[in-house]
Design an enzyme around this catalytic site. Structure first.
Site, PDB file in Angstrom:
ATOM      1  N   ARG A  70       0.846  -1.188   0.000  1.00 45.04           N
ATOM      2  CA  ARG A  70       0.000   0.000   0.000  1.00 45.04           C
ATOM      3  C   ARG A  70       0.876   1.232   0.000  1.00 45.04           C
ATOM      4  NH1 ARG A  70      -4.516  -1.391  -1.790  1.00 45.04           N
ATOM      5  NH2 ARG A  70      -5.549   0.430  -0.923  1.00 45.04           N
TER       6      ARG A  70
ATOM      7  N   GLU B   5      -2.958   8.104  -5.513  1.00 45.79           N
ATOM      8  CA  GLU B   5      -3.109   7.394  -6.788  1.00 45.79           C
ATOM      9  C   GLU B   5      -4.309   7.949  -7.545  1.00 45.79           C
ATOM     10  OE1 GLU B   5      -3.185   3.162  -6.165  1.00 45.79           O
ATOM     11  OE2 GLU B   5      -1.142   3.111  -5.385  1.00 45.79           O
TER      12      GLU B   5
ATOM     13  N   HIS C  50       0.417   0.426  -9.863  1.00 45.70           N
ATOM     14  CA  HIS C  50      -0.410  -0.455  -9.025  1.00 45.70           C
ATOM     15  C   HIS C  50      -0.872  -1.688  -9.815  1.00 45.70           C
ATOM     16  CE1 HIS C  50      -3.090  -0.332  -5.205  1.00 45.70           C
ATOM     17  NE2 HIS C  50      -2.786  -1.573  -5.517  1.00 45.70           N
TER      18      HIS C  50
END
Length: 539
Positions: free
Chosen positions: A230, A259, A278
């Site tokens: 994360r 993000e 990601h």
């Protein structure tokens, strides 16, 4: 049921929900008031990391039963608010574990051998063979921060490739770490001191936010950092500075504090930091797995069954559910009866199990007992928020188990009490799914827990039962079944009546006006409303 999907998920999950007869609505990229409007009549939500499920969402969605996160991380969901509103939050931790672990391994090799950098130089026409001197992972020490599902899969893969393993995780046992071939570090500093590579696999919490800052990164001098967990766990400016200055040899980052990552992020300006958008869970198999897993959990929630990966509600192993299922409703019913008989301030609730049932995982059954106690008090309550309601109201909850049971194969007893009084209700499950209440405050009965019940505590003298029956008959209230118990001849007795209709307040007063009757209580259970509607329809 309406299911709102606010982030793209694999079609296999959506089709599974539609095949079960539910209305699935997709509304990608909604936020603010649009999101609140879309969720207002939803019974379930499916999200990934793009949707912020805030307290305002739960306030707007009165019919919401479950929020399913198609993936692992749930830092975009306000779990406390979900619990307060009785909404289950579930994730799919297994579906993308393998994909995340494989991406971590790929990123480890990519940074150790400068693969993307060499690729770009060659694409630009440079044969820069002499400028890239890689690091072999064989014989190096991998520090794993967080030895959960993904961390364990990474340990297996890189351990098999010749790396030594050291792990920091205060919630893992020494035995499990030994099974994985990892030494447990005393603390994060110890792990960093011993490692050549650090890979992070923890959730983002207040405790882990910026856990790796400038001071911690300096301890890994000459090493590499990989983060596919994360964003926000690593101080991004500090990481950029550590690699740029040569304190670290390199880093590989798949997740970011913000993000999509800002073009101004310092991580994008350092050649020896590899970045991917990601992609840890971005495989076809992983996306299908998490989508179908969440679909199955939503269907379980709609059926009132345990949600296997619920984060704020009791759960249990799927194989154990058939054995426990009959006792979930029984505990709920015993709790309702106990609190309606108690008629006082509740300060403590005890749920006791005896016999075969005591060998099971019973968190869900205990939560259902709490729900039963609180529900007649007209609080908005279910098995999700019942434990937190007890805590908020300062009500002590205890659970006890005994493998021996005198007369029955399994017994569930719910006791409510305060300093002055208590009431206990004991139930069991007969063969064929036949629940029974078998004791009330020590009186042995055999009562059917359904619809309207009348519980009378009276002197054990001739004529009392006849008086109760005739009084009910005069009020045109039919007795469907009756059960009687007493302490001693001529002492006190307790009788339980199943009634076809709800007794009026005047009827209850007429009963208690008789000096032989100590007290009388009307109990309303599941089925009472249906019975009343059926009577009205017949009329």
């Amino acid at each position: 049921m309406k299911i709102l999907v606010t982030d793209p998920v694999a079609d296999a999950g959506i089709q599974r929900l539609r095949a079960a007869g539910h209305d699935v609505e997709t509304a990608y990229d909604v936020e603010g008031e649009e999101l609140l409007d879309a969720v207002a009549d939803a019974n379930a939500m499916v999200v990934r990391s793009g949707t912020e499920v805030t307290e305002a969402v739960f306030e707007a969605a009165n019919d919401l039963v479950i929020v399913g996160r198609a993936g692992i991380g749930v830092d975009n969901i306000d779990i406390d608010a979900a619990t307060d509103h009785g909404v289950i939050v579930a994730n799919a931790p297994q579906g993308n574990v393998r994909a995340a672990a494989e991406h971590t391994v790929a990123m480890t090799f990519a940074t150790a051998r400068s693969i993307p950098q060499a690729h770009e130089r060659l694409r630009d026409g440079e044969w820069a063979k002499g400028e890239f001197l890689g690091t072999e992972v064989n014989g190096k020490t991998l520090g794993i921060v967080g030895l959960g599902r993904v961390g364990q899969e990474v340990a297996k893969r890189l351990g098999n490739l010749g790396m030594n393993l050291v792990a920091f995780d205060p919630y893992i046992s020494e035995e499990r770490a030994d099974q994985l071939g990892a030494d447990l570090a005393d603390d994060l500093a110890d792990c960093l001191d011993r490692a050549d590579f650090i890979t992070v696999h923890t959730p983002l919490t207040p405790e882990t936010e910026n856990m790796l800052g400038a001071e911690e990164l300096a301890q890994l001098e000459g090493g590499y950092v990989i983060n596919c967990a994360r964003g926000g766990i690593i101080d991004e400016p500090a990481l950029a500075e550590a690699v740029e200055s040569g304190t670290l040899a390199g880093a590989a980052i798949d997740v970011f504090a913000e993000e999509p990552v800002s073009p101004d992020s310092p991580l994008l300006d350092v050649d020896d930091i590899i970045v991917t958008p990601h992609l840890g869970a971005s495989t076809e198999a992983a996306q299908e797995n998490v989508a179908t897993s969440i679909a199955d959990q939503i269907l379980s929630a709609f059926r009132g069954e345990p949600v296997m990966n619920a984060l704020n509600a009791p759960s249990m192993d799927e194989s154990a559910f058939p054995r426990v299922r009959p006792y979930i409703e029984l505990a709920d019913t015993a709790g309702k009866i106990a609190v309606q008989l108690f008629d006082d301030r509740v300060e403590e609730i005890e749920v006791s199990y005896a016999g075969d049932i005591a060998e099971e995982d019973l968190d869900l059954v205990t939560a259902s007992a709490l729900k039963g106690v609180f529900e007649p008090l007209e609080w908005q309550v279910n098995a999700v928020n019942a434990p937190s309601i007890a805590e908020e109201r300062g009500i002590d909850v205890t659970e006890s188990k005994s493998r021996s049971s005198e007369d029955f194969q399994s017994l569930v007893t719910v006791t409510v009490r305060n300093d002055d009084d208590e009431v206990s209700v004991c139930g069991t499950q007969f063969a064929g799914g036949d629940p029974r209440i078998v004791r009330i405050d020590g009186y042995r009965v055999d009562a059917i827990p359904h619809g309207h019940m009348l519980v009378a505590h009276n002197e054990d003298v001739p004529g009392v039962i006849g008086f109760i029956g005739s009084t009910l008959g005069d009020a045109d209230v039919n007795i469907a079944a009756m059960f009687n118990a007493r302490e001693t001849i001529g002492g006190e007795a307790l009788s339980v009546y199943n009634l076809d209709d709800q007794p009026s307040a005047d009827l209850l007063q007429a009963l208690t006006d008789d000096e032989r009757i100590i007290d009388v209580s009307h109990i309303s259970l599941n089925g009472a409303a249906e019975d009343d509607e059926a009577t009205e329809s017949a009329d």
